[in-house]
Motif scaffolding. Structure first.
Motif, mmCIF file in Angstrom:
data_model
loop_
_atom_site.group_PDB
_atom_site.id
_atom_site.type_symbol
_atom_site.label_atom_id
_atom_site.label_comp_id
_atom_site.label_asym_id
_atom_site.label_seq_id
_atom_site.Cartn_x
_atom_site.Cartn_y
_atom_site.Cartn_z
ATOM 1 N N PHE A 60 -4.944 -6.487 6.990
ATOM 2 C CA PHE A 60 -4.141 -7.632 6.569
ATOM 3 C C PHE A 60 -3.322 -8.116 7.762
ATOM 4 O O PHE A 60 -3.067 -7.365 8.719
ATOM 5 N N THR A 61 -2.960 -9.371 7.709
ATOM 6 C CA THR A 61 -2.145 -9.985 8.762
ATOM 7 C C THR A 61 -0.827 -10.450 8.168
ATOM 8 O O THR A 61 -0.727 -10.714 6.961
ATOM 9 N N SER A 62 0.167 -10.540 9.054
ATOM 10 C CA SER A 62 1.502 -10.921 8.595
ATOM 11 C C SER A 62 2.215 -11.671 9.707
ATOM 12 O O SER A 62 2.005 -11.401 10.903
ATOM 13 N N SER A 63 3.042 -12.620 9.314
ATOM 14 C CA SER A 63 3.863 -13.344 10.293
ATOM 15 C C SER A 63 5.051 -12.520 10.754
ATOM 16 O O SER A 63 5.673 -12.830 11.768
ATOM 17 N N ALA A 64 5.380 -11.458 10.002
ATOM 18 C CA ALA A 64 6.473 -10.568 10.391
ATOM 19 C C ALA A 64 6.006 -9.636 11.500
ATOM 20 O O ALA A 64 4.885 -9.119 11.473
ATOM 21 N N GLU A 65 6.854 -9.406 12.465
ATOM 22 C CA GLU A 65 6.471 -8.543 13.585
ATOM 23 C C GLU A 65 6.225 -7.113 13.110
ATOM 24 O O GLU A 65 5.277 -6.455 13.545
ATOM 25 N N THR A 66 7.069 -6.640 12.203
ATOM 26 C CA THR A 66 6.886 -5.305 11.614
ATOM 27 C C THR A 66 6.753 -5.466 10.097
ATOM 28 O O THR A 66 7.761 -5.552 9.384
ATOM 29 N N PRO A 67 5.534 -5.559 9.588
ATOM 30 C CA PRO A 67 5.354 -5.755 8.136
ATOM 31 C C PRO A 67 5.930 -4.579 7.346
ATOM 32 O O PRO A 67 5.940 -3.433 7.830
ATOM 33 N N ARG A 68 6.388 -4.874 6.146
ATOM 34 C CA ARG A 68 6.942 -3.840 5.275
ATOM 35 C C ARG A 68 6.255 -3.897 3.911
ATOM 36 O O ARG A 68 6.810 -4.410 2.940
ATOM 37 N N PRO A 69 5.018 -3.390 3.836
ATOM 38 C CA PRO A 69 4.337 -3.383 2.525
ATOM 39 C C PRO A 69 4.999 -2.388 1.582
ATOM 40 O O PRO A 69 5.754 -1.502 1.994
ATOM 41 N N SER A 70 4.692 -2.544 0.298
ATOM 42 C CA SER A 70 5.221 -1.618 -0.705
ATOM 43 C C SER A 70 4.737 -0.206 -0.417
ATOM 44 O O SER A 70 3.616 0.008 0.060
ATOM 45 N N ARG A 71 5.560 0.768 -0.704
ATOM 46 C CA ARG A 71 5.202 2.165 -0.481
ATOM 47 C C ARG A 71 4.441 2.768 -1.651
ATOM 48 O O ARG A 71 4.296 3.992 -1.743
ATOM 49 N N ALA A 72 3.940 1.941 -2.555
ATOM 50 C CA ALA A 72 3.210 2.454 -3.713
ATOM 51 C C ALA A 72 2.178 1.430 -4.170
ATOM 52 O O ALA A 72 2.402 0.220 -4.084
ATOM 53 N N PHE A 73 1.043 1.932 -4.621
ATOM 54 C CA PHE A 73 0.022 1.113 -5.266
ATOM 55 C C PHE A 73 0.307 1.069 -6.768
ATOM 56 O O PHE A 73 0.796 2.041 -7.356
ATOM 57 N N ARG A 74 -0.042 -0.041 -7.389
ATOM 58 C CA ARG A 74 0.065 -0.183 -8.840
ATOM 59 C C ARG A 74 -1.348 -0.179 -9.416
ATOM 60 O O ARG A 74 -2.159 -1.038 -9.096
ATOM 61 N N VAL A 75 -1.662 0.819 -10.245
ATOM 62 C CA VAL A 75 -3.006 0.981 -10.802
ATOM 63 C C VAL A 75 -2.932 0.800 -12.314
ATOM 64 O O VAL A 75 -2.157 1.490 -12.991
ATOM 65 N N ARG A 76 -3.742 -0.120 -12.813
ATOM 66 C CA ARG A 76 -3.850 -0.349 -14.265
ATOM 67 C C ARG A 76 -5.288 -0.107 -14.696
ATOM 68 O O ARG A 76 -6.221 -0.451 -13.963
ATOM 69 N N PHE A 77 -5.463 0.453 -15.885
ATOM 70 C CA PHE A 77 -6.819 0.774 -16.353
ATOM 71 C C PHE A 77 -6.852 0.782 -17.876
ATOM 72 O O PHE A 77 -5.807 0.721 -18.548
ATOM 73 N N GLU A 78 -8.060 0.900 -18.400
ATOM 74 C CA GLU A 78 -8.281 0.952 -19.844
ATOM 75 C C GLU A 78 -9.397 1.941 -20.121
ATOM 76 O O GLU A 78 -10.397 1.982 -19.393
ATOM 77 N N ILE A 79 -9.225 2.760 -21.160
ATOM 78 C CA ILE A 79 -10.260 3.715 -21.591
ATOM 79 C C ILE A 79 -10.560 3.440 -23.063
ATOM 80 O O ILE A 79 -9.775 3.817 -23.942
#
Length: 430
Positions: free
Chosen positions: A373-392
């Motif tokens: 991924f690319t970012s205009s910020a010199e030091t990107p700060r993505p979220s420290r967690a993934f959000r996973v949704r599912f159905e069974i």
């Protein structure tokens, strides 16, 4: 404890319908509409706006609060003043939204405008002039406010309103049981139970579950004649905690024997809600997450790389509609990825979120997503967690099954059906 009124707004923040606000000046509802619209305009994301907003009053000594919910493209608001618990307002808002779905099915701004007469009748019947909830049972409301049908609309336009009224045998409050109509008759007597459970959890970056909980509900569709008295016995009922019930359930019987004794409403209704606590779990009552996520995220100057692997822990069942999301932080401009198994991915430029979608995750396969991924910020700060949704589908964590359904008060044997469905919303840290 009273609610000042109710306001329904469209996606642009314009009022579609509102209650009378008889005890307040005309500017009172406008203050709350402006407060919500201003808060949304000043927030970078709509989710950042609090569900309860402080609203300064016309007079400095009379402030109030605005409790709000969003469902689809509509926003529902309850202004409250004085010593009122916000949960009281939220409970009424959710009940009114459920009533709208009972009457109209799909609820949108166009639906409410086309049936504004029914909407205003529902507002008058569900909330009295003092701000107290009145009639909220759908079965009782149908006898007072006729659901909109093409026949009723044609008769109303033609001026033949007398033919569109209910018969004399179905006048309002004819039944001694407020949630059930009198004289209900069906050719096929049947009742269906849907058990829907949602697993919410947080998983640490080493793969151990920090916290997890399963909240479930039992939804019914009752098509039984007369006034049946049911006794429903679930297997594994002892694992259900923090239960809340429909008013038809006899609470003392559940507290004593863990069985449900009730006279059901006619049609669809929510029988109970609960929290599942597994017997064989640790002292923290954890429920295991049914998948393994192995994320590797490297942050570099003006961008970074992503490598994610997903495996199912289930042995026989397939997870469906799996969605893995990662917020890439302020300044994210683009994403380039390759997904295995013909899965799809997308980048939402408004939410600045990478979304990886898989229609089905079978037990034996391994699914990967690799890219940058690319970012205009010199030091990107993505979220420290993934959000996973599912159905069974056809599954529930509590393993609830109907052991027995007894019917008294009527001389027929009903057909019963039950199905389960599990949903998940997991935060997986990296």
């Amino acid at each position: 404890m009273a609610i000042d009124g109710l306001i329904i707004l469209d996606n642009a923040g314009r009022a579609i319908a509102q209650s009378g606000f008889h005890s307040f000046p005309p500017a009172y509802p406008l203050l709350h509409i402006d407060a919500l619209n201003n808060a949304l305009a000043n927030a970078s994301r709509s989710d950042d706006v609090d569900p309860v907003l402080y609203v300064p009053g016309i007079h400095l000594d009379a402030p109030s609060a605005c409790c709000r919910l969003r469902r689809g493209d509509l926003r529902y608001m309850c202004p409250v003043s004085g010593d009122v618990d916000p949960l009281y307002a939220f409970a009424f808002l959710q009940t009114f939204i459920d009533i709208l779905h009972e009457y109209f099915g799909h609820v949108s701004a166009e639906t409410l405008k086309e049936n504004f007469d029914v909407v205003y009748q529902l507002l008058e019947e569900t909330l009295d002039s003092g701000g107290h909830p009145l009639t909220t049972s759908p079965n009782a409301l149908r006898d007072i406010v006729l659901p909109p049908t093409l026949l009723h609309k044609v008769l109303s336009v033609a001026g033949v309103s007398g033919l569109a009224t209910p018969s004399a045998n179905s006048h309002p409050f004819a039944s001694p049981i407020p949630w059930r109509k009198a004289g209900v008759r069906y050719n096929n007597n049947e009742i269906f139970f849907d058990v829907v459970e949602t697993l919410d959890g947080v998983v640490n970056k080493n793969g151990t579950t920090a916290v997890s909980s399963v909240w479930g509900r039992v939804e019914c569709n009752c098509k039984l004649s007369g006034t049946p008295d049911l006794l429903l016995i679930f297997s594994n009922a002892s694992t259900l905690n923090d239960c809340s019930f429909h008013p038809c359930v006899r609470l003392q019987r559940w507290a004593r024997d863990k069985v449900l004794s009730f006279v059901p409403p006619d049609g669809k209704f929510k029988l109970m809600e609960y929290r599942y606590v597994p017997v064989s779990a640790s002292s923290l009552n954890q429920v295991s997450v049914p998948f393994i996520l192995r994320p590797v995220v490297k942050v570099e100057e003006h961008g970074g790389s992503i490598d994610v692997t997903l495996n199912s822990r289930l042995t026989t069942r397939t997870m469906e509609n799996v969605s893995v999301e990662l917020y890439l932080g302020e300044g994210a401009t683009g994403v380039s990825c390759i997904a295995s198994h013909n899965a799809s991915w997308s980048f939402n430029p408004r939410a600045l979120t990478l979304i990886w979608e898989l229609k089905a995750v079978v037990p034996s396969a391994s699914y990967t997503l690799r890219g940058s991924f690319t970012s205009s910020a010199e030091t990107p700060r993505p979220s420290r967690a993934f959000r996973v949704r599912f159905e069974i589908p056809q599954h529930n964590f509590a393993a609830l099954k109907i052991e027995q359904l007894k019917l008294t008060g009527e001389n027929y044997k009903p057909y019963k059906g039950m199905r389960g469905n599990s949903l998940g919303n997991i935060e997986w840290r990296w």
